[in-house]
Design a protein around this motif. Structure first.
Motif, PDB file in Angstrom:
ATOM      1  N   UNK A  26      37.558 -24.045  50.723  1.00 29.51           N
ATOM      2  CA  UNK A  26      36.985 -22.711  50.529  1.00 29.51           C
ATOM      3  C   UNK A  26      35.744 -22.740  49.648  1.00 29.51           C
ATOM      4  N   UNK A  27      35.409 -23.931  49.115  1.00 26.42           N
ATOM      5  CA  UNK A  27      34.256 -24.063  48.227  1.00 26.42           C
ATOM      6  C   UNK A  27      33.094 -24.738  48.946  1.00 26.42           C
ATOM      7  N   UNK A  28      31.920 -24.169  48.779  1.00 29.54           N
ATOM      8  CA  UNK A  28      30.675 -24.766  49.251  1.00 29.54           C
ATOM      9  C   UNK A  28      29.947 -25.255  48.002  1.00 29.54           C
ATOM     10  N   UNK A  29      29.816 -26.569  47.846  1.00 24.76           N
ATOM     11  CA  UNK A  29      29.354 -27.148  46.583  1.00 24.76           C
ATOM     12  C   UNK A  29      27.964 -27.751  46.738  1.00 24.76           C
ATOM     13  N   UNK A  30      27.111 -27.462  45.755  1.00 23.32           N
ATOM     14  CA  UNK A  30      25.809 -28.120  45.642  1.00 23.32           C
ATOM     15  C   UNK A  30      25.668 -28.585  44.202  1.00 23.32           C
ATOM     16  N   UNK A  31      24.698 -29.449  43.949  1.00 21.81           N
ATOM     17  CA  UNK A  31      24.556 -29.940  42.585  1.00 21.81           C
ATOM     18  C   UNK A  31      23.098 -30.175  42.236  1.00 21.81           C
ATOM     19  N   UNK A  32      22.872 -30.307  40.942  1.00 18.49           N
ATOM     20  CA  UNK A  32      21.550 -30.565  40.389  1.00 18.49           C
ATOM     21  C   UNK A  32      21.751 -31.467  39.176  1.00 18.49           C
ATOM     22  N   UNK A  33      20.783 -32.367  38.950  1.00 18.52           N
ATOM     23  CA  UNK A  33      20.963 -33.397  37.924  1.00 18.52           C
ATOM     24  C   UNK A  33      20.066 -33.244  36.707  1.00 18.52           C
ATOM     25  N   UNK A  34      19.208 -32.225  36.668  1.00 22.93           N
ATOM     26  CA  UNK A  34      18.406 -32.049  35.463  1.00 22.93           C
ATOM     27  C   UNK A  34      18.222 -30.572  35.148  1.00 22.93           C
ATOM     28  N   UNK A  35      17.989 -30.309  33.878  1.00 25.78           N
ATOM     29  CA  UNK A  35      17.910 -28.935  33.402  1.00 25.78           C
ATOM     30  C   UNK A  35      16.746 -28.146  33.960  1.00 25.78           C
ATOM     31  N   UNK A  36      15.636 -28.811  34.219  1.00 22.19           N
ATOM     32  CA  UNK A  36      14.458 -28.111  34.718  1.00 22.19           C
ATOM     33  C   UNK A  36      14.678 -27.529  36.109  1.00 22.19           C
ATOM     34  N   UNK A  37      15.568 -28.132  36.891  1.00 20.97           N
ATOM     35  CA  UNK A  37      15.805 -27.662  38.260  1.00 20.97           C
ATOM     36  C   UNK A  37      16.967 -26.688  38.386  1.00 20.97           C
ATOM     37  N   UNK A  38      17.723 -26.471  37.319  1.00 23.92           N
ATOM     38  CA  UNK A  38      18.913 -25.616  37.410  1.00 23.92           C
ATOM     39  C   UNK A  38      18.552 -24.195  37.836  1.00 23.92           C
ATOM     40  N   UNK A  39      17.576 -23.598  37.196  1.00 21.87           N
ATOM     41  CA  UNK A  39      17.245 -22.198  37.484  1.00 21.87           C
ATOM     42  C   UNK A  39      16.748 -22.033  38.920  1.00 21.87           C
ATOM     43  N   UNK A  40      15.847 -22.921  39.363  1.00 24.75           N
ATOM     44  CA  UNK A  40      15.359 -22.832  40.748  1.00 24.75           C
ATOM     45  C   UNK A  40      16.489 -23.002  41.752  1.00 24.75           C
ATOM     46  N   UNK A  41      17.353 -23.986  41.521  1.00 24.12           N
ATOM     47  CA  UNK A  41      18.482 -24.238  42.432  1.00 24.12           C
ATOM     48  C   UNK A  41      19.455 -23.056  42.413  1.00 24.12           C
ATOM     49  N   UNK A  42      19.642 -22.466  41.237  1.00 29.13           N
ATOM     50  CA  UNK A  42      20.535 -21.306  41.114  1.00 29.13           C
ATOM     51  C   UNK A  42      20.029 -20.158  41.995  1.00 29.13           C
ATOM     52  N   UNK A  43      18.753 -19.845  41.895  1.00 30.14           N
ATOM     53  CA  UNK A  43      18.213 -18.741  42.690  1.00 30.14           C
ATOM     54  C   UNK A  43      18.093 -19.104  44.170  1.00 30.14           C
ATOM     55  N   UNK A  44      17.909 -20.374  44.462  1.00 26.30           N
ATOM     56  CA  UNK A  44      17.857 -20.829  45.854  1.00 26.30           C
ATOM     57  C   UNK A  44      19.228 -20.728  46.520  1.00 26.30           C
TER      58      UNK A  44
END
Length: 114
Positions: A26-44
């Motif tokens: 039931x989970x769709x998982x994505x990940x990010x490995x650095x702090x600078x990309x967290x916000x962009x990935x979150x909104x994406x």
């Protein structure tokens, strides 16, 4: 389907969390490995849940959470699970209401799903 974004710069921890959570179909998982990309990935990705570690070398997790809380819509969305590597870490959050759960690392991933 619940969307989860895992943000941790430690490759082993990040992938370990993703692999464990992937057992739940039931989970769709994505990940990010650095702090600078967290916000962009979150909104994406627009995740329902953000699992984020407190220690990033390139951006402070406090800044990330405060940046995500800058809009009134996100500020009221309590969807962050924060893991802290050191018990002595002092974190000053302007928007504490965004944090749903807090765990000391290493994290037992079974508690995240509970």
């Amino acid at each position: 389907m619940v969307k989860v974004l895992v943000a941790d710069e430690n490759l082993e921890t990040n992938l370990g969390c993703c692999n464990y959570l992937a057992n739940d179909k039931e989970l769709n998982i994505s990940n990010v490995f650095n702090g600078l990309n967290v916000i962009n990935k979150y909104y994406e990705d627009n995740p329902n849940v953000l699992v984020i570690n407190s220690d990033f070398k390139d951006k402070n997790c406090t800044e990330i959470i405060n940046d995500l809380s800058s809009s009134s819509q996100e500020r009221n969305n309590c969807n962050i699970i924060l893991t802290i590597d050191r018990i002595d870490k002092i974190i000053d959050f302007e928007y504490m209401s965004k944090i749903y759960r807090l765990f000391n690392a290493p994290v037992d991933y079974r508690k995240i799903k509970g």
